[in-house]
Design an enzyme around this catalytic site. Structure first.
Site, PDB file in Angstrom:
ATOM      1  N   CYS A 115       0.837  -1.197   0.000  1.00 44.00           N
ATOM      2  CA  CYS A 115       0.000   0.000   0.000  1.00 44.00           C
ATOM      3  C   CYS A 115       0.872   1.247   0.000  1.00 44.00           C
ATOM      4  CB  CYS A 115      -0.954   0.012   1.188  1.00 44.00           C
ATOM      5  SG  CYS A 115      -2.264   1.244   1.030  1.00 44.00           S
ATOM      6  N   CYS A 120      -4.744   2.454  -5.652  1.00 44.99           N
ATOM      7  CA  CYS A 120      -4.356   3.097  -4.396  1.00 44.99           C
ATOM      8  C   CYS A 120      -5.453   4.079  -3.994  1.00 44.99           C
ATOM      9  CB  CYS A 120      -3.031   3.849  -4.547  1.00 44.99           C
ATOM     10  SG  CYS A 120      -1.612   2.773  -4.849  1.00 44.99           S
TER      11      CYS A 120
END
Length: 412
Positions: free
Chosen positions: A175, A355
């Site tokens: 992430c 994202c």
């Protein structure tokens, strides 16, 4: 005199327990693949995973930002194991792709027809001198550990003045937007409390821009300006003195190192493949962090076609996210099944990843792109390159449901 008893014969070596498909890792990637294989009709599937708790990690950022309770991110592992999959509560410690075996921490050996590697990655807290001993107290936290995310929120709430530093290490991290998302959430909270002007906020990133895709980089530059965040590019945390609350930030463009005194530090540790894989024959020589070699499109190991890898452990030129796994899993399963049927691997993964970039309490950009960094929107009728409230609600409520009820059940 009675002769001494003969020493017992050594116990015969036990044969490895065989499974048609052996999956290493019961996180997002492992469970998703297992569920899809079961839906495809495979019966002999075993999954190696020692943990009793399954985490939906994307929610940890919102926990750290005071926007979600930690309990919303967890489920018992037993609840997410697909019916019909044998759960082996063991930790893998070695793999022999020539013998087609995996050895566990207890010394058990399992053989396989096909192997799926999905053990995730390792947080290297010792990769920054001083970080391991400092994190979790005296103003240092990290949303990359579930137990620390609530502490992040506690620090944000208690900070009224001083210096706040948010860092990201060089090298691939899971992430990749998370290190800066928490900076925006903190700044938005301080703004609403009227104390943002009293807090110097530093965001140190090792990359040459805030984001790899230009359209999203420009949007994030505007977000950082709005909060008055001091963005330092090509810069990372290289040392930490917890008792002194002193962080060393090194600018790799100039070689200059500066010691910054902080009141709050959110640090992301360097990340690497599990050591047993990094030291083994399946590690990609092109990966300095030990990630597993895999064809970027078929997800199959080019040297050992019985082995597949996906998720954080795979050495792929894309961001390590759950959204990437959602697109990787059906490709891997299709190619694995094709191999079992004697057919070539025809399914292709294009590098899609996503994202969700939270920029305020109820605002988010949804950055979706492929290997070529081309935007790949799931909602082409919405402009997700700008901050949107509906995208924030998608992240907080929609995506967790998609995860638990869709991905982990092989439906999405």
């Amino acid at each position: 005199m009675t002769p001494p008893a003969a020493a017992p014969d050594p116990a015969p070596a036990t044969s490895p327990v065989h499974h048609q498909v052996l999956i290493v890792g019961g996180g997002t990637a492992g469970i998703t693949v297992a569920a899809r294989l079961r839906r495809a009709g495979l019966r002999d599937i075993a999954l190696l995973e020692p943990a009793e708790t399954h985490w939906y990690q994307p929610l940890w950022t919102l926990v750290g930002g005071g926007q979600a309770p930690l309990r919303a991110a967890l489920r018992p592992e037993a609840e997410v194991i697909p019916p019909g999959v044998r759960w082996l509560r063991e930790r893998a410690t070695a793999v022999d792709p020539v013998a087609r075996t995996v050895t566990t921490a207890t010394g058990r050996v399992f053989s396989y027809g096909r192997l799926v590697l999905a053990p995730g990655l390792r947080l290297d807290w010792d990769g920054v001198p001083g970080l391991a001993s400092a994190v979790g107290h005296d103003g240092v936290s990290s949303n990359y550990r579930a137990d620390l995310a609530p502490y992040t929120w506690d620090l944000i709430r208690r900070t009224r003045r001083g210096t706040a530093v948010f860092t990201m290490p060089s090298g691939p991290v899971k992430c990749g937007g998370a290190p800066q998302k928490i900076a925006y959430l903190a700044a938005d909270y301080w703004r609403k409390r009227g104390v943002l002007g009293n807090i110097r906020t530093i965001l140190a990133l090792p990359e040459p821009s805030l984001f790899k895709v230009p359209v999203f980089a420009r949007a994030l530059e505007g977000t950082a300006r709005r909060y008055g965040i001091e963005v330092r590019l090509q810069t990372e945390l290289t040392a930490l003195d917890g008792p002194e609350r002193a962080a060393v930030l090194t600018d790799h463009a100039t070689g200059r190192a500066e010691t910054v005194r902080y009141d709050l530090l959110h640090a992301v540790p360097p990340q690497r493949a599990p050591q047993w894989l990094a030291d083994g024959p399946l590690a990609d020589p092109g990966s300095p962090h030990g990630y597993v070699k895999a064809d970027p499109h078929t997800l199959q190991n080019p040297d050992f076609p019985e082995v597949f890898a996906l998720g954080d452990v795979a050495h792929l030129p894309t961001s390590k996210t759950g959204a990437a796994i959602r697109k990787q899993a059906p490709v891997l399963v299709a190619n694995l099944l094709a191999g079992l049927r004697g057919r070539p691997a025809a399914a292709r993964y294009d590098g899609y990843t996503s994202c969700p970039l939270v920029t305020a309490r109820h605002k988010m950009l949804l950055a979706e792109f492929d290997y070529d960094l081309r935007p790949a929107p799931s909602f082409p009728f919405l402009d997700t390159t700008r901050e949107r409230t509906d995208m924030w609600f998608l992240k907080r409520y929609g995506l967790p449901q998609l995860y638990f009820q869709g991905m982990l059940k092989g439906r999405a």
